[in-house]
Design an enzyme around this catalytic site. Sequence first.
Site, PDB file in Angstrom:
ATOM      1  N   CYS A  49       0.868  -1.183   0.000  1.00 47.52           N
ATOM      2  CA  CYS A  49       0.000   0.000   0.000  1.00 47.52           C
ATOM      3  C   CYS A  49       0.905   1.234   0.000  1.00 47.52           C
ATOM      4  O   CYS A  49       2.125   1.131   0.140  1.00 47.52           O
ATOM      5  CB  CYS A  49      -0.900  -0.001   1.231  1.00 47.52           C
ATOM      6  SG  CYS A  49       0.033   0.104   2.786  1.00 47.52           S
ATOM      7  N   HIS A  86       3.795   1.884  11.660  1.00 53.29           N
ATOM      8  CA  HIS A  86       2.649   1.641  12.540  1.00 53.29           C
ATOM      9  C   HIS A  86       2.373   2.798  13.496  1.00 53.29           C
ATOM     10  O   HIS A  86       1.313   2.854  14.113  1.00 53.29           O
ATOM     11  CB  HIS A  86       2.895   0.369  13.367  1.00 53.29           C
ATOM     12  CG  HIS A  86       3.325  -0.794  12.530  1.00 53.29           C
ATOM     13  ND1 HIS A  86       4.648  -1.180  12.398  1.00 53.29           N
ATOM     14  CD2 HIS A  86       2.612  -1.635  11.764  1.00 53.29           C
ATOM     15  CE1 HIS A  86       4.727  -2.224  11.584  1.00 53.29           C
ATOM     16  NE2 HIS A  86       3.513  -2.516  11.186  1.00 53.29           N
ATOM     17  N   CYS A 145       2.491   5.869   8.848  1.00 48.82           N
ATOM     18  CA  CYS A 145       1.584   6.010   7.707  1.00 48.82           C
ATOM     19  C   CYS A 145       0.677   7.222   7.923  1.00 48.82           C
ATOM     20  O   CYS A 145       0.104   7.366   9.015  1.00 48.82           O
ATOM     21  CB  CYS A 145       0.739   4.753   7.560  1.00 48.82           C
ATOM     22  SG  CYS A 145      -0.573   4.932   6.332  1.00 48.82           S
ATOM     23  N   GLU A 204       0.499  -0.602  16.180  1.00 50.64           N
ATOM     24  CA  GLU A 204      -0.373   0.529  15.813  1.00 50.64           C
ATOM     25  C   GLU A 204      -1.303   0.900  16.961  1.00 50.64           C
ATOM     26  O   GLU A 204      -1.522   2.084  17.255  1.00 50.64           O
ATOM     27  CB  GLU A 204      -1.187   0.202  14.554  1.00 50.64           C
ATOM     28  CG  GLU A 204      -1.990   1.415  14.092  1.00 50.64           C
ATOM     29  CD  GLU A 204      -2.947   1.123  12.952  1.00 50.64           C
ATOM     30  OE1 GLU A 204      -4.004   1.783  12.900  1.00 50.64           O
ATOM     31  OE2 GLU A 204      -2.650   0.240  12.113  1.00 50.64           O
ATOM     32  N   THR A 263      -6.242   0.744  11.729  1.00 52.92           N
ATOM     33  CA  THR A 263      -6.512   0.895  10.294  1.00 52.92           C
ATOM     34  C   THR A 263      -6.549  -0.430   9.535  1.00 52.92           C
ATOM     35  O   THR A 263      -6.917  -0.458   8.362  1.00 52.92           O
ATOM     36  CB  THR A 263      -5.434   1.787   9.628  1.00 52.92           C
ATOM     37  OG1 THR A 263      -4.157   1.157   9.773  1.00 52.92           O
ATOM     38  CG2 THR A 263      -5.411   3.182  10.231  1.00 52.92           C
ATOM     39  N   CYS A 305      -8.242   1.686   6.672  1.00 54.31           N
ATOM     40  CA  CYS A 305      -7.679   2.383   5.510  1.00 54.31           C
ATOM     41  C   CYS A 305      -8.161   1.782   4.196  1.00 54.31           C
ATOM     42  O   CYS A 305      -8.640   0.642   4.139  1.00 54.31           O
ATOM     43  CB  CYS A 305      -6.152   2.400   5.599  1.00 54.31           C
ATOM     44  SG  CYS A 305      -5.380   0.850   5.115  1.00 54.31           S
ATOM     45  N   SER A 349      -1.178  -7.699  10.820  1.00 57.34           N
ATOM     46  CA  SER A 349      -2.617  -7.679  11.117  1.00 57.34           C
ATOM     47  C   SER A 349      -3.446  -7.758   9.847  1.00 57.34           C
ATOM     48  O   SER A 349      -4.371  -8.557   9.735  1.00 57.34           O
ATOM     49  CB  SER A 349      -2.969  -6.403  11.891  1.00 57.34           C
ATOM     50  OG  SER A 349      -4.364  -6.292  12.063  1.00 57.34           O
ATOM     51  N   ASN A 350      -3.120  -6.934   8.849  1.00 53.38           N
ATOM     52  CA  ASN A 350      -3.977  -6.909   7.655  1.00 53.38           C
ATOM     53  C   ASN A 350      -3.907  -8.226   6.890  1.00 53.38           C
ATOM     54  O   ASN A 350      -4.887  -8.649   6.289  1.00 53.38           O
ATOM     55  CB  ASN A 350      -3.642  -5.694   6.773  1.00 53.38           C
ATOM     56  CG  ASN A 350      -2.389  -5.857   5.961  1.00 53.38           C
ATOM     57  OD1 ASN A 350      -2.407  -6.441   4.887  1.00 53.38           O
ATOM     58  ND2 ASN A 350      -1.279  -5.348   6.473  1.00 53.38           N
TER      59      ASN A 350
END
Length: 316
Positions: free
Chosen positions: A17, A79, A101, A131, A170, A200, A229-230
């Site tokens: 990203c 993070h 970010c 984060e 996010t 996000c 995490s994502n």
Amino acid sequence: MTKSPLTLYLAAPRGFCAGVDRAIKIVEMALEKWGPPVYVRHEIVHNKFVVDGLRDKGAVFVEELDDCPDDRPVIFSAHGVPKAVPAEAARREMLFVDATCPLVSKVHIEAERHHANGLQMVMIGHEGHPETLGTMGQLPEGEVILVETVEDVAGVTPRDPEKLAFITQTTLSVDDTADIVAALQARFPAIVGPHKEDICYATTNRQQAVKEVAPKIDALLVIGAPNSSNSKRLVEVGRAAGCAYAQLVQRADDIDWRALDGIGAVGVTAGASAPEILVNEVIDAFRARFDVSVEIVETAVERVEFKVPRVLRETV
């Protein structure tokens, strides 16, 4: 021996990203500007391949500021960090660059704004994730209540139920977070939400692409790190969308080929901190074993770019 036919469905968007891309660039540009070693507090992004590559170029990864010398640059990870960290770096007169970010920074600003308006925060996030620690660390202790599940909402005991706001990590599951938000709103009707969703664009887009791929496939492989995490959320989204076999793999060597025996369609995606080179490695591993045809399932086109900090742009 003839290879069995297999269709690989590549989810798009996938992989890096804009925030991850920016964070990696920050480390590379810092090394170019100041030379090695450059210290990085926490993994710059959650991906071993990326971290090892930067380490080879001269980045030194540490967990705390105490592990950094005063006379070398230090970079804060994508993070985000608690407010106390840059404050301590400034006190020590260190040269530091914040690679947080911008979409995480947006949540930090939001939390501070609500706090200034006398609201106590509820943060939807994962305990111990960098984060979450960074966001909670923007406000004084006790000002942020962490909830991880719908069940946690019942245990929330705010100072004043009429003076609450919520923010989120996010990189959460869009669907799970919606359920938690609904539970918070049911219990605290006056709770204030973000102007624009905190989850996000990249997390949302990658989850949507997995939902689109899921009905077409027998198995889903998510390329990403176990502490990402994502990436872990993409596995969960795949399973929730009906994909019985969904696995997180760091790279092609981690694929359990026995589990894929006899199947005809596999979905491949990558978490936001996984580089495309690892996707290509997985595709090559399938081509070595199957007669592969590749189909791309694209649900969005991403054109987001974030500038690196001015201190790096000026002289590199």
